[in-house]
Structure formats: structure tokens, C-alpha cells
Design an enzyme around this catalytic site. Structure first.
Site, PDB file in Angstrom:
ATOM      1  N   ASN A   1       0.835  -1.201   0.000  1.00 20.39           N
ATOM      2  CA  ASN A   1       0.000   0.000   0.000  1.00 20.39           C
ATOM      3  C   ASN A   1       0.873   1.256   0.000  1.00 20.39           C
ATOM      4  O   ASN A   1       1.857   1.315  -0.728  1.00 20.39           O
ATOM      5  CB  ASN A   1      -1.002  -0.063   1.153  1.00 20.39           C
ATOM      6  CG  ASN A   1      -1.962  -1.232   0.976  1.00 20.39           C
ATOM      7  OD1 ASN A   1      -2.608  -1.348  -0.063  1.00 20.39           O
ATOM      8  ND2 ASN A   1      -2.031  -2.122   1.964  1.00 20.39           N
ATOM      9  N   SER A   2       0.571   2.238   0.827  1.00 19.67           N
ATOM     10  CA  SER A   2       1.275   3.529   0.713  1.00 19.67           C
ATOM     11  C   SER A   2       2.735   3.483   1.136  1.00 19.67           C
ATOM     12  O   SER A   2       3.485   4.423   0.843  1.00 19.67           O
ATOM     13  CB  SER A   2       0.539   4.596   1.534  1.00 19.67           C
ATOM     14  OG  SER A   2      -0.681   4.949   0.909  1.00 19.67           O
ATOM     15  N   THR A   3       3.182   2.426   1.815  1.00 23.25           N
ATOM     16  CA  THR A   3       4.616   2.348   2.145  1.00 23.25           C
ATOM     17  C   THR A   3       5.455   2.220   0.877  1.00 23.25           C
ATOM     18  O   THR A   3       6.638   2.545   0.880  1.00 23.25           O
ATOM     19  CB  THR A   3       4.913   1.150   3.078  1.00 23.25           C
ATOM     20  OG1 THR A   3       4.629  -0.079   2.395  1.00 23.25           O
ATOM     21  CG2 THR A   3       4.082   1.235   4.350  1.00 23.25           C
ATOM     22  N   TYR A   4       4.824   1.776  -0.208  1.00 28.27           N
ATOM     23  CA  TYR A   4       5.548   1.654  -1.475  1.00 28.27           C
ATOM     24  C   TYR A   4       5.913   3.026  -2.039  1.00 28.27           C
ATOM     25  O   TYR A   4       6.844   3.144  -2.851  1.00 28.27           O
ATOM     26  CB  TYR A   4       4.690   0.886  -2.487  1.00 28.27           C
ATOM     27  CG  TYR A   4       5.284   0.832  -3.873  1.00 28.27           C
ATOM     28  CD1 TYR A   4       6.420   0.069  -4.137  1.00 28.27           C
ATOM     29  CD2 TYR A   4       4.727   1.573  -4.918  1.00 28.27           C
ATOM     30  CE1 TYR A   4       6.981   0.038  -5.417  1.00 28.27           C
ATOM     31  CE2 TYR A   4       5.273   1.547  -6.191  1.00 28.27           C
ATOM     32  CZ  TYR A   4       6.399   0.781  -6.437  1.00 28.27           C
ATOM     33  OH  TYR A   4       6.949   0.755  -7.697  1.00 28.27           O
ATOM     34  N   LYS A   5       5.213   4.068  -1.622  1.00 31.82           N
ATOM     35  CA  LYS A   5       5.472   5.400  -2.161  1.00 31.82           C
ATOM     36  C   LYS A   5       6.899   5.861  -1.889  1.00 31.82           C
ATOM     37  O   LYS A   5       7.444   6.696  -2.617  1.00 31.82           O
ATOM     38  CB  LYS A   5       4.454   6.397  -1.579  1.00 31.82           C
ATOM     39  CG  LYS A   5       3.032   6.128  -2.057  1.00 31.82           C
ATOM     40  CD  LYS A   5       1.997   6.949  -1.305  1.00 31.82           C
ATOM     41  CE  LYS A   5       0.579   6.587  -1.759  1.00 31.82           C
ATOM     42  NZ  LYS A   5      -0.475   7.254  -0.975  1.00 31.82           N
TER      43      LYS A   5
END
Length: 594
Positions: A395-399
Site C-alpha cells: 500500500n502507501s509504504t511503497y510510495k
């Protein structure tokens, strides 16, 4: 997921059976009867593949390509504040997420699993019923008193080099000569068979049943029963096992002929015909090998006996070659099974410097894990070993890594990273404006990183992820591959990656690493700095997956962490952050305000 396993097993079994049947048809003249029967054992191997642990058949390289070797030294830090400072990232505890809509497959998984189990239970009961019949035959079996038949039986055993004691008897319930019993083996004849057939014909019957024993066909029966129960849903498996039973009888007949003189071939065939005339055509009994069988099977057996020729070396060589061809085909399906098995992939973790802790009190109401890496001690501390290696959506940790890839590929720079808002109204006011890299990470603006991805060829993204060794590196999920889709990573790998980023072990430009690190700064307290990123996975309106990953820089050490929580609807990234901060506070690593 059961659905994946079901589809895998159906495809592997069906394709293997179809290929074997095709090869048998194309090369029927080049395959001896023995090797036609042996082909079915390759099917049994193929039927086993979907049930083998994926760790045994997985080809993916689990080794870390950049060989992380964190030293005890700590990077330069100018942290000196003694009060809590929130830096610029004032929104870091706020949850920013968008819902991803997935087809609800849970009901389908449960339904299919229930049907499969119910089918297995029905099949098991049917086989158990057949087993009761065999048990009754065993109970009514009496020892033979005919010395001539006993003498013939012992001679046949000697001829086939069978030394193990076998029980020979007769039963009024036996409709055909048969052999059964894996550990205590019975050869049972129909009652009064010695009054209706000649000793010579009975000798041939004995030779046939003892060849079944010699070639372990009793054990094969048990295997066929197990796989027929497991694969009851596939009609091709039923067809294949029916053909396998016929091929087994033919192979056994021809094995008997090899032990006889040529002038006895016709006598052996006549013995089969004579018994068929005496007895009604019996149905196949799954637990036993029996001399008689269905009319169609008897006809094929007689035809093979009538056309029998001793197997030449050339025929044997051709048969082995064709067998090898199909064996290669079966083995070639292993990567397919492995790929299907990795839908819920697991990272292989073998680090001796790991302590496992019980932190379950922090995770009340959640299925979760916590991974901490102490850089100075070069030691991992892990809660929930099983979940810590399970790969799930980042999820947003991939950003973090999307930003790094954008910088490395020069699609954006620190000075030129602004993207125009397209006017779409999002649920967070901070998203409804133009964004640069700093604001996009601070407010976790999903549309910014989706647009960033669109400006980079997927092959380039995949290449960078391979260089970083990012999780399963699967971008097949389309534009939202990192939002509860194909890309997955485990908490252990999250910690390895964030620590590798911190030390720039990717070989990227130092300025790009520093830009990303600066964007991750959350707050500082009493000489310590907290950096990190939350992430929330929302599927069909439910928050099912919460992340918080990052690191704490102290005066003399740096600690890297990853926390993941999961449940049906309350797994927010902010909750993962709360849990993390509680653990870090209690360990004396970071005591900033919560």
C-alpha cells in the site's frame, strides 16, 4: 487461497492426462504394454505436485542480491533538540487511503472448499463401503485343503522368487480370484473353484495374482484410492484410473507370458476365457487386484495376449524414450505450480542473529507482526515469526520507493517535482491541489504516485525493484499493483529495504537517497529522530491492512522497524503507528509523544 489451489490441481491433472492419452494414441505401436502402464505413474507424480509445499518447488532466488551488511557505525546526524518537534510532516498520523474494489472471493473459497471436502467424504464413505466388502470376504475366507493347489501355489511363488508368507484360501463371497492386503496379504479364490477348473488353469490364475504382488500393485491400489478421493471433481482422473486398471491387468498378463513357454500362451488366454464363462462379469473392486473384470477389459486382455511378442531391445528403447519425454513434460509443470503457489508468497528467512519475542499484548484485536533491526548489535527482534515472512500488499509504504524510482529515472527532481491536480474531487482536501514530491509524501497523495508511475516504463520500474530486491516484484496488477494487488512484501523485507535505503546499498545517487530520507522525517525528541511511512489497505470500504515502517536515529544507534496489522475492518496505518510507538517507548528506543 483455496480457489487458486483448486484451479492449479484441475489444470495440472487435466493437462497431464490429456498429454498422456495423446502420446499413447500417437505412439501406440512404439510403446510396450508394460510402459503404457508405467506412464500412469507419471500422472500420480503430477497429481502430487499441487500438494507439495511450495518451498520445495519454488525456483525464485531468495538470496539478497545486494548482500546487506550493516556495520556498527551510525550516519552523521545533527539532531540536538530536547523537546518534541514535529518537523514538517504534521499529518503523518492521519490515514490517507482510497478503497480498492475486489470481487469478494471469500464466499467462493469457503463454498468450493466445503464442496470439495463434502465430495471427499462421500468418496471416502464409498471406498469404506468397498473396504467392508473386502473385510467380509476376509472373514469368510477358509484355508485351502486341496494339497495340489497349495503345491502349485508354492511352486509359482518359487518361480517368481517370492519368499514372504502369503495366505491362500477360498471364500463363498469371492466372485473372482483376487489378492489384497498391504501388510498381511491374502490370495482368495472363489469357493469350489478346484471343482470347476483344471489345476493347470488354476496355476495360471495363481501366476497372474502373484505377479500383482511382485509388482507392488496392492500399494498402487491405495495410491489410486487416495488420489481418486482428492480429485473426485475431475472426470478425467476417473477415466485415467479406469484405463490404468485395464493397463495394469494387461501388463500383468504379459508379465505372466514372459515366464511361460511360447506354447503355453494360448493356454493362459484360455484360462481367462474359461473363468469368464464360469463367472458373471464382476465389477472392479477398488481395494483388490482381481483376475476377472468387466467384459470390455477381458476382450482387450485376450487381444493383447493373442498378439503378444517378446519385447525387443529396440521396442524397449523406444518405450523408455517416450516415457522420458512425458516425464520431462510433467517436470516442466513445476514452474507453473510454483507460480500459482506464490499467490500468497512467503519470504524465506534464515538469520541466526534473530530473537523472537511475545508482543501479543500490543496487538490485541489484530493479526500482526513487528520486526526490529538493531544496527549496532546487528540483531533482529521479531514478533510473530509466521506473519513476519508473509508477503502482503505494501500500500502507501511503497510510495517511498516509487519516489526513489522517479528520482533515479529523472522523471522528477527535487527542484522540479510538481504535478498538476486534474480537478478530481478526493476525500482529503489536501489531495485536491497541485502536489510536489514533499507534499505528496507528507499527505500520502495516491494520485501523484499513480501519475508518477505512468511517466516511467513498467520495464524500468521492474528493473529498479529487482535491483532493490523488492518483495515478489510482481507488477501484473495494473496501475494499482501496489494497492492490495499483485505487488507484495513481508515485514522482514520491509526492514531490510528501509535499512538498505538508509545506507544507500542500492547504488543510487546519494542526493536522491537524501531527498527521500528527508521526506520521511516525522518528529524528533530528546536527541532522537523518528522517520517513517504509514500505509492502509482498504478493500471494498474496509481497512484490512495497516503498515508503519521506518527507523529511529539515536545518538549512538539506529533502529529499523516494520509493523503490520490485519483484521476485517480496523487495520489503519495510524493504529500500526500507535502500536509501534508503544513498543519503541517500552524498549527505551524512542519516547516521543504519542
Amino acid at each position: 487461497m483455496f480457489l487458486t489451489h483448486f484451479v492449479t490441481s484441475f489444470i495440472v491433472s487435466s493437462v497431464t492426462i490429456a498429454f498422456i492419452l495423446l502420446i499413447r494414441r500417437l505412439f501406440s505401436e512404439q510403446l510396450s504394454a508394460k510402459w503404457q502402464y508405467n506412464l500412469w505413474f507419471l500422472l500420480i507424480i503430477a497429481l502430487t505436485l499441487p500438494f507439495i509445499s511450495k518451498q520445495l518447488i519454488h525456483f525464485k532466488n531468495h538470496f539478497n542480491i545486494f548482500n546487506v551488511n550493516l556495520s556498527n557505525s551510525v550516519g552523521d546526524s545533527s539532531i540536538s533538540a530536547t523537546e518534541v518537534s514535529r518537523l514538517d510532516n504534521v499529518n503523518w498520523m492521519q490515514d490517507f487511503t482510497i478503497s480498492v474494489h475486489h470481487l469478494e472471493l471469500n464466499f467462493l473459497n469457503v463454498g468450493l472448499a466445503s464442496i470439495w471436502i463434502a465430495g471427499m467424504l462421500v468418496m471416502a464413505l464409498l471406498f469404506l463401503q468397498a473396504g467392508v466388502k473386502i473385510r467380509n470376504i476376509k472373514k469368510t475366507t477358509t484355508i485351502l485343503n486341496n494339497r495340489d493347489i497349495i503345491h502349485v501355489f508354492e511352486r509359482c511363488k518359487d518361480q517368481l522368487n517370492i519368499s514372504k508368507p502369503l495366505i491362500i484360501g477360498e471364500s463363498p463371497l469371492a466372485k473372482s480370484p483376487m489378492i489384497f492386503g498391504l501388510f498381511k496379504t491374502y490370495v482368495v479364490l472363489p469357493q469350489y473353484l478346484d471343482e470347476r477348473m483344471s489345476i493347470e488353469d488354476i496355476k495360471y490364475i495363481m501366476m497372474h495374482e502373484l505377479h500383482h504382488y511382485k509388482y507392488k500393485d496392492i500399494a498402487t491400489n491405495y495410491l489410486m484410492i487416495i488420489y481418486q478421493i482428492l480429485y473426485w471433481f475431475n472426470p478425467l482422473v476417473w477415466i485415467a484410473f479406469k484405463k490404468m486398471r485395464t493397463d495394469r491387468e494387461i501388463a500383468c498378463d504379459l508379465a505372466v507370458l514372459t515366464s511361460l513357454d511360447e506354447h503355453c500362451y494360448a493356454d493362459y488366454g484360455n484360462a481367462i476365457i474359461n473363468f469368464a464363462d464360469l463367472a458373471s462379469h464382476s465389477k472392479e473392486v477398488t481395494w483388490v487386484n482381481q483376475f476377472n473384470g468387466p467384459k470390455e477389459q477381458i476382450k482387450k486382455r485376450i487381444e493383447k495376449i493373442a498378439s503378444y511378442k517378446v519385447e525387443s531391445k529396440w521396442m524397449k528403447l523406444k518405450s523408455i524414450s517416450i516415457f522420458t519425454l512425458i516425464a520431462v513434460f510433467v517436470v516442466s509443470q513445476v514452474p507453473f505450480v510454483s507460480a500459482m503457489a506464490t499467490t500468497n508468497d512467503r519470504y524465506v528467512w534464515n538469520n541466526e542473529r534473530t530473537l523472537y519475542e511475545d508482543l501479543s499484548d500490543y496487538f490485541d484485536g489484530f493479526d500482526g507482526s513487528f520486526v526490529l533491526y538493531d544496527m549496532k548489535a546487528s540483531q533482529y527482534r521479531i514478533y510473530n515469526k509466521d506473519k513476519s515472512t508473509l508477503r502482503i500488499s505494501p500500500n502507501s509504504t511503497y510510495k517511498i520507493y516509487s519516489a526513489l524510482i522517479g528520482l533515479e529515472s529523472h522523471v522528477i527532481t527535487n527542484e522540479h517535482s510538481t504535478m498538476k491536480w486534474n480537478g478530481t474531487k478526493y476525500p482529503y482536501e489536501s489531495w485536491n491541489t497541485d502536489q510536489n514530491l514533499s507534499s505528496a509524501i507528507r499527505n500520502s497523495v495516491t494520485w501523484y504516485f499513480q501519475k508518477l508511475d505512468q511517466g516511467i516504463p513498467q520495464e524500468t520500474i521492474k528493473s529498479y525493484l529487482e535491483q532493490m530486491n523488492y518483495g515478489n516484484n510482481d507488477l501484473s496488477g495494473g496501475a494499482n499493483y501496489w494497492l492490495e494487488s499483485s505487488l507484495k512484501i513481508s515485514p522482514v523485507e520491509q526492514v531490510q529495504l528501509i535499512s538498505a535505503l538508509y545506507k544507500n546499498q542500492f547504488g543510487f545517487e546519494d542526493k536522491n537517497i537524501e531527498i527521500v530520507k528527508d521526506s520521511l522525517s516525522l518528529e524528533r525528541y530528546d536527541g532522537s529522530r523518528l522517520s517513517g511511512k504509514t500505509g492502509t489497505g482498504n478493500v471494498n470500504g474496509k481497512n484490512i491492512n495497516g503498515w508503519f515502517i521506518g527507523y529511529v536515529e539515536n545518538k549512538d544507534n539506529t533502529y529499523f522497524f516494520a509493523t503490520n496489522i490485519q483484521n476485517e475492518d480496523k487495520s489503519y496505518g495510524s493504529k500500526a503507528a500507535e502500536i509501534t510507538l508503544s513498543i519503541l517507548r517500552d524498549k527505551g528506543i524512542y519516547k516521543g509523544n504519542m
